[in-house]
Design a protein around this motif. Structure first.
Motif, PDB file in Angstrom:
ATOM      1  N   VAL A   1       0.683  -1.258  -0.060  1.00  8.39           N
ATOM      2  CA  VAL A   1      -0.105  -0.141   0.016  1.00  8.39           C
ATOM      3  C   VAL A   1       0.727   1.297  -0.025  1.00  8.39           C
ATOM      4  N   GLU A   2       0.742   2.157  -1.193  1.00  3.88           N
ATOM      5  CA  GLU A   2       1.552   3.201  -1.371  1.00  3.88           C
ATOM      6  C   GLU A   2       1.209   4.324  -0.277  1.00  3.88           C
ATOM      7  N   ALA A   3      -0.003   4.614  -0.140  1.00  2.00           N
ATOM      8  CA  ALA A   3      -0.429   5.952   0.532  1.00  2.00           C
ATOM      9  C   ALA A   3      -2.032   5.577   0.555  1.00  2.00           C
ATOM     10  N   VAL A   4      -2.611   6.053   1.619  1.00  2.37           N
ATOM     11  CA  VAL A   4      -4.059   5.900   1.749  1.00  2.37           C
ATOM     12  C   VAL A   4      -4.775   7.366   2.183  1.00  2.37           C
ATOM     13  N   HIS A   5      -6.223   7.505   2.068  1.00  8.27           N
ATOM     14  CA  HIS A   5      -6.624   8.632   2.368  1.00  8.27           C
ATOM     15  C   HIS A   5      -8.029   8.427   3.115  1.00  8.27           C
ATOM     16  N   PHE A   6      -8.511   9.589   3.956  1.00 11.04           N
ATOM     17  CA  PHE A   6      -9.604   8.975   4.844  1.00 11.04           C
ATOM     18  C   PHE A   6     -10.392  10.529   4.847  1.00 11.04           C
ATOM     19  N   THR A   7     -11.730  10.126   5.115  1.00  6.62           N
ATOM     20  CA  THR A   7     -12.667  11.221   5.516  1.00  6.62           C
ATOM     21  C   THR A   7     -13.116  11.444   6.771  1.00  6.62           C
ATOM     22  N   ASP A   8     -12.856  10.149   7.702  1.00  7.36           N
ATOM     23  CA  ASP A   8     -12.979  10.195   9.052  1.00  7.36           C
ATOM     24  C   ASP A   8     -12.083   9.062   9.480  1.00  7.36           C
ATOM     25  N   LEU A   9     -11.775   9.083  10.824  1.00  4.28           N
ATOM     26  CA  LEU A   9     -10.975   8.166  11.332  1.00  4.28           C
ATOM     27  C   LEU A   9     -11.502   7.603  12.664  1.00  4.28           C
ATOM     28  N   GLY A  10     -12.668   7.289  12.734  1.00  2.00           N
ATOM     29  CA  GLY A  10     -13.268   6.518  13.985  1.00  2.00           C
ATOM     30  C   GLY A  10     -13.662   7.758  15.067  1.00  2.00           C
ATOM     31  N   TYR A  11     -13.988   7.093  16.380  1.00  2.00           N
ATOM     32  CA  TYR A  11     -14.353   8.012  17.056  1.00  2.00           C
ATOM     33  C   TYR A  11     -14.279   7.908  18.799  1.00  2.00           C
ATOM     34  N   PRO A  12     -13.866   8.546  19.588  1.00  2.00           N
ATOM     35  CA  PRO A  12     -13.336   8.251  21.058  1.00  2.00           C
ATOM     36  C   PRO A  12     -14.687   7.316  21.469  1.00  2.00           C
ATOM     37  N   MET A  13     -14.274   6.222  22.345  1.00  2.00           N
ATOM     38  CA  MET A  13     -15.388   5.460  22.886  1.00  2.00           C
ATOM     39  C   MET A  13     -15.213   5.467  24.367  1.00  2.00           C
TER      40      MET A  13
ATOM     41  N   PHE B   1     -18.458  15.986  21.507  1.00  2.00           N
ATOM     42  CA  PHE B   1     -19.352  16.089  20.315  1.00  2.00           C
ATOM     43  C   PHE B   1     -19.970  14.683  20.396  1.00  2.00           C
ATOM     44  N   VAL B   2     -18.905  13.801  20.249  1.00  2.00           N
ATOM     45  CA  VAL B   2     -19.249  12.399  19.850  1.00  2.00           C
ATOM     46  C   VAL B   2     -20.122  11.780  20.870  1.00  2.00           C
ATOM     47  N   GLN B   3     -19.768  11.827  21.860  1.00  2.00           N
ATOM     48  CA  GLN B   3     -20.576  11.309  23.089  1.00  2.00           C
ATOM     49  C   GLN B   3     -21.930  11.718  22.948  1.00  2.00           C
ATOM     50  N   GLN B   4     -22.297  13.178  22.849  1.00  2.56           N
ATOM     51  CA  GLN B   4     -23.634  13.911  22.503  1.00  2.56           C
ATOM     52  C   GLN B   4     -24.324  13.149  21.140  1.00  2.56           C
ATOM     53  N   TRP B   5     -23.594  13.044  20.188  1.00  2.00           N
ATOM     54  CA  TRP B   5     -24.142  12.572  18.949  1.00  2.00           C
ATOM     55  C   TRP B   5     -24.232  11.295  19.163  1.00  2.00           C
TER      56      TRP B   5
ATOM     57  N   TYR C   1     -25.682   9.538  21.833  1.00  6.08           N
ATOM     58  CA  TYR C   1     -26.864   9.396  22.464  1.00  6.08           C
ATOM     59  C   TYR C   1     -27.784   9.765  21.635  1.00  6.08           C
ATOM     60  N   SER C   2     -27.702  11.019  20.964  1.00  9.20           N
ATOM     61  CA  SER C   2     -28.891  11.275  19.953  1.00  9.20           C
ATOM     62  C   SER C   2     -29.055  10.573  18.890  1.00  9.20           C
ATOM     63  N   GLU C   3     -28.074  10.201  18.137  1.00  8.79           N
ATOM     64  CA  GLU C   3     -28.116   9.691  16.804  1.00  8.79           C
ATOM     65  C   GLU C   3     -27.396   8.289  16.733  1.00  8.79           C
ATOM     66  N   GLY C   4     -26.834   7.906  17.655  1.00  9.32           N
ATOM     67  CA  GLY C   4     -26.034   6.407  17.476  1.00  9.32           C
ATOM     68  C   GLY C   4     -26.837   5.196  17.662  1.00  9.32           C
ATOM     69  N   ALA C   5     -28.146   5.337  17.812  1.00  6.59           N
ATOM     70  CA  ALA C   5     -28.984   4.039  18.088  1.00  6.59           C
ATOM     71  C   ALA C   5     -28.713   3.107  16.946  1.00  6.59           C
ATOM     72  N   TYR C   6     -28.772   3.359  15.840  1.00  3.03           N
ATOM     73  CA  TYR C   6     -28.616   2.493  14.737  1.00  3.03           C
ATOM     74  C   TYR C   6     -27.210   1.590  14.593  1.00  3.03           C
ATOM     75  N   ALA C   7     -26.056   2.109  15.158  1.00  2.13           N
ATOM     76  CA  ALA C   7     -24.890   1.356  15.260  1.00  2.13           C
ATOM     77  C   ALA C   7     -25.026   0.450  16.513  1.00  2.13           C
ATOM     78  N   MET C   8     -25.630   0.663  17.570  1.00  6.75           N
ATOM     79  CA  MET C   8     -25.898  -0.113  18.598  1.00  6.75           C
ATOM     80  C   MET C   8     -26.734  -1.447  18.412  1.00  6.75           C
ATOM     81  N   VAL C   9     -27.811  -1.028  17.411  1.00  7.68           N
ATOM     82  CA  VAL C   9     -28.649  -2.173  16.997  1.00  7.68           C
ATOM     83  C   VAL C   9     -28.023  -3.202  16.340  1.00  7.68           C
TER      84      VAL C   9
END
Length: 369
Positions: A183-195, A213-217, A219-227
């Motif tokens: 792998v010569e090089a990589v590009h990202f638009t996100d790199l995960g979140y503090p847990m 910010f991530v903790q607030q998000w 609780y308000s929007e992350g239910a899909y990932a937990m399911v």
């Protein structure tokens, strides 16, 4: 490699329209809009458009305009597009999508990255369990191993470049960490979140702000990932049986709380939004796609060794409607040699702002010597 084209029987489309017409609408509180999830008012309008105006055969022809193939690697059927660059020495680049999108995430940047002297051989696969790659899921590190074999053994590239966001971020990060020799090089638009497992004493003020910010998000929007990570099969029955339920679930993630025109724009327009949903519907892969979250959770919490920070050169682009992570956060995981705050766009930047996204990829990858 076997050539592949999308050709869905008309009986599937007829059944889809019948299911939409027979939807049992649950009702919603007066004036609730999107506060409780996907707006029923908007969804009814979308369903009517889906039945009366959306032309699947036209979209199917667009999906077939670029060369597609099927192969099998380690028992996994893999669907991918391969579009050769027209420059004198195009760079091989594998692009990995996320959830709830698909390989279709990148269709608007294909002509932008395959024309001109600074062009790419684009390899755009469907992750196992998504779309035309079948219904067998696996975790992100395993997908990275499949991609390495796809690029080096199936397609014969000695070295290559990689980019991805969302679920594709995890795959791309694993590629760089596990296979730095190819792998010569990589590009990202996100790199995960503090847990919540990070030592706050090692975090900068900007990282702590990001974590808040991530903790607030979450609780308000992350239910899909937990399911998805805990009970994906329980969810799957409804999503695989009802196209309206499938659309509602995908829309609720697309841009929670945003007006319909912004949600549609995030996917590149109403037809593009429905085409992305249709790829899940006609392949019946919504269940297997969500099971990837469970596979990653099992790997993460089951004692698997965390990926080592890679020294492969990494570019990072932060779009304004994406979580605003600081450079220090990215540097925990990858060797950041390029970090840029973008002017417009969000989570689905390749669909929303294709010119800006393609320009960022070209500028970064062609700066790597």
């Amino acid at each position: 490699m076997k050539p592949f084209s999308v050709n869905i029987p008309e009986t599937v489309i007829t059944d889809l329209k019948n299911r939409i017409q027979n939807t049992r609408w649950p009702g919603e509180p007066d004036g609730s809009g999107w506060q409780f999830g996907t707006s029923e008012k908007y969804l009814k309008e979308l369903a009517a458009y889906w039945i009366n105006n959306y032309d699947w055969k036209k979209q199917e022809a667009q999906l077939n305009q670029y060369p597609q193939y099927m192969t099998e690697i380690d028992g996994f059927p893999i669907h991918f597009q391969l579009i050769k660059g027209k420059g004198s020495n195009p760079k091989p680049l594998i692009l990995t999508h996320g959830w709830p999108d698909s390989y279709y995430r990148f269709h608007r940047i294909i002509p932008l990255l395959t024309e001109g002297e600074q062009s790419f051989d684009l390899v755009i696969p469907s992750i196992p369990g998504f779309g035309f790659s079948g219904k067998t899921s696996t975790n992100s590190e395993a997908v990275a191993g499949l991609w390495k074999k796809l690029m080096t053994e199936v397609l014969g590239y000695k070295k290559f470049y990689a980019a991805g966001g969302d679920v594709g971020m995890g795959v791309t990060k694993a590629l760089a960490s596990k296979y730095p020799d190819v792998v010569e090089a990589v590009h990202f638009t996100d790199l995960g979140y503090p847990m919540g497992q990070e030592d706050p004493n090692t975090m900068s003020d900007e990282e702590k702000q990001f974590a808040g910010f991530v903790q607030q998000w979450w609780y308000s929007e992350g239910a899909y990932a937990m399911v998805h990570a805990t009970k994906p099969q329980s969810l799957a029955y409804g999503l695989n049986d009802s196209p309206v339920a499938l659309a509602a679930w995908i829309l609720s993630f697309g841009n929670a709380g945003a007006p319909p025109e912004l949600i549609e724009a995030a996917f590149g327009g109403r037809d593009a939004l429905l085409t992305n949903i249709m790829i899940y519907w006609v392949t019946e892969t919504i269940a297997s796609s969500t099971r990837m979250y469970k596979a990653d959770a099992i790997a993460q919490w089951g004692g698997a060794q965390p990926l080592q920070k890679t020294q492969v050169p990494a570019g990072v682009a932060v779009f304004p409607r994406e979580a605003q992570f600081p450079r220090e956060w990215a540097e925990r995981f990858v060797n950041v040699v390029h970090y840029k705050k973008m002017d417009a766009g969000g989570h689905f930047a390749a669909l929303e702002v294709p010119e800006a996204f393609a320009g960022e990829l070209r500028s970064f990858f062609y700066s790597i010597k």
